[in-house]
Design a protein around this motif. Sequence first.
Motif, PDB file in Angstrom:
ATOM      1  N   SER A  50      46.274  43.461  30.185  1.00 19.06           N
ATOM      2  CA  SER A  50      45.236  44.404  29.760  1.00 19.06           C
ATOM      3  C   SER A  50      44.775  44.095  28.347  1.00 19.06           C
ATOM      4  O   SER A  50      43.593  44.204  28.016  1.00 19.06           O
ATOM      5  N   ASP A 172      40.283  45.505  35.637  1.00 18.72           N
ATOM      6  CA  ASP A 172      41.712  45.648  35.354  1.00 18.72           C
ATOM      7  C   ASP A 172      42.366  46.432  36.486  1.00 18.72           C
ATOM      8  O   ASP A 172      42.214  47.645  36.572  1.00 18.72           O
ATOM      9  N   GLU A 173      43.059  45.722  37.375  1.00 22.69           N
ATOM     10  CA  GLU A 173      43.702  46.324  38.538  1.00 22.69           C
ATOM     11  C   GLU A 173      42.770  47.287  39.253  1.00 22.69           C
ATOM     12  O   GLU A 173      43.055  48.473  39.378  1.00 22.69           O
TER      13      GLU A 173
END
Lengths: 239, 847
Positions: A50, A172-173
């Motif tokens: 991240s 991000d995910e």
Amino acid sequence: MATDTMIQIEDLKKIFYTDEIETHALSGVHLNINRGEYVAMSGPSGCGKSTLLSIIGLLDTPTGGSYTLNGKAVANLNFADRSRIRNQEIGFIFQSFNLIGDLTVAENVELPLTYRAGMPATERKKRVQESLERVNMAHRMRHYPAQLSGGQQQRVAVARALAGSPSILLADEPTGNLDSKNGEAVMKLLQELHAEGATICMVTHDPRFAAHAERQVHLFDGKVVAEGELNRLLAEVEG
Amino acid sequence: MNGLMQDVTYALRQLRKAPGFTLTAVLTLALGIGANAAIFTLVHAVLLQNLPVSDPKSLVRLGDKDDCCVMGGRPENEGYSLFAYDLYKHLRDSAPEFEQLAAMQAGVSQGALTARRGASNSLSKASSGEFVSGNYFQTFGLQSYAGRLLLPSDDVAGAPMAAVLSYRAWQRDYAMDPSVVGSIFELNTHPVTVVGITPPSFYGDRMTDTPPDFYLPVTMEPILDPGALLKRPEASWLYVLGRVKPGTQIGPLQEKMSGLLRDWLIPQKVYQNADGKKALPKSHIVLTPGGVGIANMQAEYRSGLELLMGISGLVLLIACANIANLVLVRGMARRAETSIRMALGAARKRIIRQMLTESLVLACLGGVAGLAVSYAGTRMLLALAFPDSPGLPIHASPSLPMLGFAFGLSLLTGLIFGIAPAWITSHSEPAESLRGANRSTRDSASLLQRSLVVTQAALSLVLLVGAGLLTRSLNKLEHQNFGLQTENRVVIHISPDNAGYKPDQLQALYGEIEDRFRALPGVEGVGLSLYTPLEGDNWGEGVTIQGRPEPGQNDHVGASWDRVTPDFFQVIGQRILRGRGITDQDTGTSPIVAVVNETFVKKFFPNGEDPIGAHFGLDGVKSAGEIEIVGVVSDVKYVNPREAVQAMYFRPFLQHAPLSDNADVRSLFAGAIMLQMRGPSEGLEAQVRRTLANINPNLTVVNFNTFGGQIEGQFTQEKLIARLTLMFGMLALVLASVGLYGVTAYTVARRTPEIGIRMALGAGRGNVVSMVLREAMLQAGVGLAIGLPVALLCVRFLKTQLYGTGGQDPVVFAGAIVVLVVSACVAGLIPARRAASTDPVKALRTE
Ligand SMILES: Nc1ncnc2c1ncn2[C@@H]1O[C@H](COP(=O)(O)OP(=O)(O)O)[C@@H](O)[C@H]1O
Ligand SMILES: [Mg+2]
């Protein structure tokens, strides 16, 4: 497909200082991403994925190293310049969708365009319409996020990331908060976007989804490592 | 009961756990409740408090107006409040419904009496005395502190001259010397025995800053006062107040008293002509409750105090809005707890009760702290409202009614700020907390918060407009062109009649005063006058110009007048525009002359006739040739600084108009010396006293003041109200700004994740600042939109208090709007800047 380099990162470092504790989140990352490439980033929790994405997305600045975006050194820009580039070049897709509850679907998608000086309202409306149609959510324009399912919210979030025609999509995910069916739908959407020419950098720890990408980057303890290396290191940790 | 104790204990524990919140709320409440309690103390003391006499409720006053001090002719609207002595006796002797009916002099003023304790060699003192009927103290049911009080037997012509000394004067001037009782004083040079001291709490029959030092039997008036009103039935100069027998019906009694009045009026001179005959049947007496005594000050201050009550109430409302906001935020923070309690089966009623108890406990804490604020506030108020008035019977110490008021107000306040938050918190959805990060910020709580801020902004605007109007009005009042010079001018009030001078001694006296004062160092000019501009005095007469018909009752022929020495015009800066001023050649034996002002010329010579050389008189056509106009002087504000200059004429001292009655004799006695100094005058007062005492030891300084100070004294009430309103306006503005700040800051804190998202999407700091600021300004703007029409409506209540500015003064309205907008900007900018410094990475992490 063009193969020119869009993102060039060299020896990137990020240190967090909290209560006299130094956290080396990134310690010398080298990474290139070409235009039109679809990169999946994986690695164990806390390895710095991240953080790296934040720096690529110009949300954060590195402690050291260089970062060139579209041929321009952007590692040490001031806040205003970063905001402007972020607005024009970057499209974010978050794990928890991050739609704004007070705004309708259309308003959420329009939001990045309103921060772009001088774009006429008609142009904005057109782009909102196009992006929502692209993700198949045009029929829910006037709804509020709370009235949508998670998968639908994430599709709106993708539309919002697309609306500004960014150079790169950072995710991000994006499937982290979705059930597998909805997760796969979003993955399919990203694949289609890639097929249409979008550059994508996606963080995921799901190997099935990582396999969708052209290239996989593995992070471990703030460094990019080769896949074999990663497995060895992981085995070491477990053993 | 047990449940209540439990609730209170729990509330106290909750408050102790949140010291920041509790302190802020208690301080805000202390300011709000304290300000109101302070104003209430004043209201109670001035408007509501009864005289400290026995059974004040059975006291009844005849009449309801001030009308001070000596009235000739008929009263306005034929309602009698002031009575001739003979009329008083007639009423007293024909109305057995009154246990007692007492008369008291209307015009009690400092310096009207010159007193010297006979035995000692002390200097004479300028004192005040009030002539009262012999049954005065019996009517009030008072007992003496020492000696005895006056009795009807003292109030008989030829009785030994007796007086009662006030406790205050006894304490102040005679060190509570017991030998004062029974000793002989020289009052206006006549020997009078002081027979007793009034009780300490008794301050007289009315509230005034100059209560009388001596109470004197009314039959002594002709001996002590050369103006002798006692035996003149056409002169009304007494207030009448009595005690009715138990069970007396006021309505029928009022009818009866009015009938008695008319019986007495029939033979009077004023009621012989056509106008008088028409007025007679309308002549009447209104009976009013006499418990507060002669309510002149009450009448003077009522509207101002009511205004202040209203304004301080508004400030409290604004404070309530702030606290409601705090309570609401707390309630939101405790939503989880509330949800759990409700899940455990707590009834909604029970939760509301608990939250309300907490608010009430908080309000009572605020009320207790408010008492301290109120005490300090009252002291400040008194200093502002009644500067240099140690004699006024109003004190800052908390009274029982004030404590009751503060407690009641605290409870009310607690309910006001507690109810809405309690309701909203108790209606929070238990599922709410599960809904996740991007829940809407537009719930009922934030709607209430915004409404509260909007209300505050609207109320502040109303207060700011009021403060602006009153301040501007005061400013115009003080800085108007009075037409005179005040710099380095000093006014010395004297009373030669009290010092025993006879009219034929006055010429020599005035000459000596002028010579001696001119010889003092630093004195540039000396003028004497019957009274000076803007001291609150006014002498008026009806004027008949020679060659015009007899004026009727409805012709406006009134003019004010004054007597002045030749230099007086020069000394006060009044310019001679035509003809001549008054000269040393205008003596008691030369032709009778007058100098008139510009307004007099406009009023009586409206067609451009030449006033110089024209004649006028003061007693109808037959007297019209008596006084010759020899000059015109510039207009000067003499009487009421709020009104236009009146028509005035000025006469030399010592010229006695032969056809006028003996009021003219009284006017021969100069009441004031006006000095023009070369520069500021330190130590002048002592020099003045010595100079006067050297002329005659009985010649005392009744009052010493700068001319500027005297004029300032005319604006005490305006100043009080303007300053307090301004203070309350500022307080309101600060509270409203804090409210807006609080809500904005709270909103920003709640919206931090959203701000992070916006930044991730490319919002710059400017975007964030303007987003937050826009919202804050929107609330202020809605407040303005509501406040403007309300302010325009409220201005009506101010109209009577304003001078030189209409209610819709655009400067004031624009000013108030600008002040409010700037404050809102500041209040919004602080959280807006904080929002702009949000770190997007962190904000997105906290989701
Ligand atoms: N703002 C911060 N302050 C301190 N430490 C941080 C901060 N953000 C991230 N870290 C630390 O940096 C490391 C990398 O975090 P992150 O990039 O979020 O990992 P992940 O790969 O799970 O996304 C972790 O050890 C994390 O605790
Ligand atoms: Mg992560």
